[in-house]
Design an enzyme around this catalytic site. Sequence first.
Site, PDB file in Angstrom:
ATOM      1  N   ASP A 201       0.824  -1.195   0.000  1.00 36.87           N
ATOM      2  CA  ASP A 201       0.000   0.000   0.000  1.00 36.87           C
ATOM      3  C   ASP A 201       0.869   1.260   0.000  1.00 36.87           C
ATOM      4  O   ASP A 201       1.830   1.366   0.771  1.00 36.87           O
ATOM      5  CB  ASP A 201      -0.893  -0.010   1.251  1.00 36.87           C
ATOM      6  N   GLU A 270       1.368  -0.377  -4.968  1.00 33.42           N
ATOM      7  CA  GLU A 270       0.394   0.667  -5.290  1.00 33.42           C
ATOM      8  C   GLU A 270       1.140   1.989  -5.346  1.00 33.42           C
ATOM      9  O   GLU A 270       1.811   2.380  -4.385  1.00 33.42           O
ATOM     10  CB  GLU A 270      -0.706   0.748  -4.227  1.00 33.42           C
TER      11      GLU A 270
END
Length: 542
Positions: A201, A270
């Site tokens: 993330d 990401e």
Amino acid sequence: MSDPAWWRGAVIYQIYPRSFLDTDGNGVGDLPGIIEKLDYVASLGVDAIWISPFFLSPMADFGYDIADYREVDPLFGTMADFDRLLAKAHALGLKVMIDQVLSHTSNAHAWFRESREDRSNAKADWYVWADARDDGTPPNNWMSLFGGVAWRWEPRRGQYYLHNFLAAQPDLNFHNPEVRKATLDNLRFWLDKGVDAFRLDAINFCFHDAQLRDNPAKPAEKRVGRGFSPDNPYAFQYHYYNNTRPENLGFMEDLRRLTDEYPGTATLGEISSEDSLATTAEYTRAGRLHMGYSFELLVEDFSAGYIRRTVETLEAKVDEGWPCWAVSNHDVVRATSRWGGATPSSDFVKLLVALVASLRGSVCVYQGEELGLPEADVPFEALQDPYGIAFWPNFKGRDGCRTPMPWRDNGNGAGFTSADKSWLPIPAAHRALAVTRQEADAASPLNAFRQFLRWRKVHAALVLGDIRFLDADEPVLMFTRTHAKETLLVALNLGAIEVAAPAPRGLRLEQIACPGPSNGRIEAAHLVLPAHAVVYARVSTL
């Protein structure tokens, strides 16, 4: 799936645990619920699952604020439940990817509780601390993506700490080698358990500018971003100094060396930066991450030209890097509503999977995408997302894409929960698209999804092939995929009316019937494409 490069061309099904299946009647999904539905997931024809955070957390950001990286939050179950989940997934031939949130922790994490006490403890330099300016204001002008200043005052230390997201999510100081080592040790814990991949993330947020230089202002006409609205003050700056720092590349290489110790594992980053495509190419070079994805196809623009420019731009920048594409996830408006409007047709829903799974790269599919779920309209009084609450009514946050899966069309909980109330409401429009109803309909989006993914697996060109775009007028997107001796032409009508596109000159086309989406046809020198239809054809030169 025993191939160590299984991730190339894989279709990865994202599971948002809170909203998948509740087995203990508290209105919130859990790990046993995922276990119960793994046979369903395997039946879709996907290759892997990505599970959003299920770790110990105060849930200020619903699990993306981690208080202990090695513990399962009791809301979701136990570590024994995770072990059972991993074993069943592997028995079904599914790889397991788990989210890892490395750039920040929860303010309830033991590291932060120690760090904030004073300036001399063992964890004093584990987070990004800075003195106030002479007038007491924060040390620079950095803004939080969730709105407002990215610094929070801590009276115990008499300093500010950095939070690029919520104030409850303090940023770790990756300039400290002890932080980097502890982070890699946490990853090793899950690798030793047997997980196959990490979704990383906000991975470009790990390092900050050590000099704490101000970000420059961004002109009003350029205040467009990926994943935030232009009225968010975060969009008022070029984010050159609070993320995507060059030091982060060395950490990407450390990550890769760790996963290389576990053959067959993979990393997916990401990435959201000022030039996300360039950063994705940089982060996926040899010796760094295996794959990267950004928000470029999670935007409003659904034109063939935009999709072509986006993919071609990335293709021009990557060398051995491998992209991963997504059109929906837990952070953005669902694609059926974002691109299909208030009442998207069944053919439009079926087109979306054909589109994203025909591009070069791997694919992330978000739970409910196979059903064609539209964005839910969650009233203000039912909102849970702090981002949406802060920016209401201009931006309603992320709850609309996070509502529970409708497994049945009857009962209060639609098969998701036995509780009187689920953590987010389940709209009536979703009940009409429930799994049981669609499984009984041979022509449903769910069955089309399954048929298409099974068909895709037998065409190596679609899974692994190179891509080359061909000229076509809007709304037709046309390209070829080539692998070994197979070349396939792919033509998709993104529009709602039939079009006839000239067939590429110099090529002999042999149409292949494609199960799932609506099929067009080849007539003489044209590809005739009804609304939201596709044509797949084997290609040879004349």
